[in-house]
Design an enzyme around this catalytic site. Sequence first.
Site, PDB file in Angstrom:
ATOM      1  CG  HIS A 214      -2.254   1.055   1.079  1.00 14.50           C
ATOM      2  ND1 HIS A 214      -2.238   1.975   2.123  1.00 14.50           N
ATOM      3  CD2 HIS A 214      -3.199   1.177   0.393  1.00 14.50           C
ATOM      4  CE1 HIS A 214      -3.289   2.558   2.080  1.00 14.50           C
ATOM      5  NE2 HIS A 214      -3.832   2.078   0.778  1.00 14.50           N
ATOM      6  CE  LYS A 216      -1.378   4.897  -1.324  1.00 14.34           C
ATOM      7  NZ  LYS A 216      -2.061   4.314  -0.086  1.00 14.34           N
ATOM      8  CG  ASP A 221      18.646  11.373 -10.389  1.00  8.28           C
ATOM      9  OD1 ASP A 221      18.848  10.381 -10.939  1.00  8.28           O
ATOM     10  OD2 ASP A 221      19.032  12.578 -11.060  1.00  8.28           O
ATOM     11  CG  HIS A 391      -7.003   8.700   0.192  1.00  5.29           C
ATOM     12  ND1 HIS A 391      -5.616   8.500  -0.238  1.00  5.29           N
ATOM     13  CD2 HIS A 391      -7.524   7.681   0.589  1.00  5.29           C
ATOM     14  CE1 HIS A 391      -5.564   7.331  -0.183  1.00  5.29           C
ATOM     15  NE2 HIS A 391      -6.635   6.623  -0.092  1.00  5.29           N
ATOM     16  CE  LYS A 393      -3.746   7.113   2.784  1.00  6.20           C
ATOM     17  NZ  LYS A 393      -4.822   6.156   3.096  1.00  6.20           N
ATOM     18  CG  ASP A 398       2.282  17.989  22.555  1.00  3.47           C
ATOM     19  OD1 ASP A 398       1.162  18.258  22.426  1.00  3.47           O
ATOM     20  OD2 ASP A 398       2.863  17.127  23.077  1.00  3.47           O
TER      21      ASP A 398
END
Length: 474
Positions: A214, A216, A221, A391, A393, A398
């Site tokens: 999952h 991404k 380089d 979507h 995440k 703090d």
Amino acid sequence: MIYIHWIALTAYVALTAAVIMRILMDKRQPAKTLAWILVLVFVPLAGTVLYLFFGRNTRKMRYISRHSLDQITRRSLLGSARQHGLHVPEPLRRLVQMLATQSEAMPFKDNEVQVFTDGYGFFPALLKAIARARHHIHIITYILDDDPLGRLIADALIAKAREGVEVRVIYDDVGCWRTPRKFFERMREEGVDIRAFMPAKLPMFTSKVNYRNHRKLCVIDGTTGFIGGMNIALRYVKGENGQPWRDTHMQVRGAAVYGLQAAFLVDWFFVDRTLVSGRKYYPPIDPLVSNNCIAQVVTGSPAAPWPDIMNAYVRILLEAKRYVYIETPYFLPTEPVILAIRTAALAGVDVRVMVPRQCDSHVMDTASMSYLADIVEAGAKALLYDGGFNHSKLLVADDIVSTCGSANVDARSFENNFEANIFFYDSEVAVKIREIFLADAAKSTDFLSVRRDETHTLGHRLAESLIRLFSPLL
């Protein structure tokens, strides 16, 4: 003939008992164990088939056991990443040490970060970085669609491969079910080294569906990296079903790119059985990037002995002094996470959890509502994002620690999927993420006001309770 029926019944009962024994011996989370037992008992025969294909704990099986490879890759990484003057602030040292110990995630200083909150910002930056590549391009994506955006990225990668740049791409086979094979074949024929992660020849009838990549991330380089929640598909720009798409992705320059590179090269060995290593993949850090912005790239997988990203969330929640803000598209927390949220809220920490007002799955949406009610009862605040499908995440606490990546706040991300998050220990980055959260909060509705306005019927409450029983399996 009656004896045949009794023989079949006896065989079924024996098989079910054996499967239940196997589940008990796996030493899973009690909630997941009970959920699978309920499936077996209340969904006769089909429940057994579902377990055999989706429920078996194959963490110890050789096709996802990669500890020795991790060691090899990290030895190469250690040889290249020699940092001086790394100073972790005292309040964060135990968290950094925990992730370094359990996940072998090295902390890196000297990093610059750019945050994208939609596809209109991210994809032009990705294409620009691809165009500048001179030695290699490494990409992992869960979804790579054959749509105008997917074809644009594919054409850019093909153009670089023709120039002699090493281009390696990993896509998840299940995430790309709907993408025609000819799309990948064209890239392969044009010189792009592209591989499917854990191919499932019969995707609906294999336990491989349960363990998906999952992640991404992208490395250009060895000096520029990208990580976050966006796959390569047009809906991440234009939205879907009439809803705008809200997501978070990061571009990173500096030493933390070494961590992204290591994550990719471990996955590459897994799909290609080729160990790609050497200093050229870990080039010297740009001397112009010099600061104390510290980052750790943390990968989670079913092959790991610990749920690394989940443990980090728990520790951040329990050590927070003022606030913890979380965004996730799916909120089906494990017991340790929901206990940590409730404990922090009861201790007076300002805990806020944001989910989309309308999820892309009605079942997930219903299950999330039940968990949101739990944390609100303890004093946390739940927000429903009204500006489209969120979507993102991310987590920030703090003004000193923040994270973004591919992991949702659910058991599948924490325990079953191959995920990657980057953790920053820097006030400037944390403030950026906090401001993004507050901007999203301005487009959100308080969960309690929606709960009061809705007709919360007995049937609705019963549906929530039933789906929650099976949420560890979703």
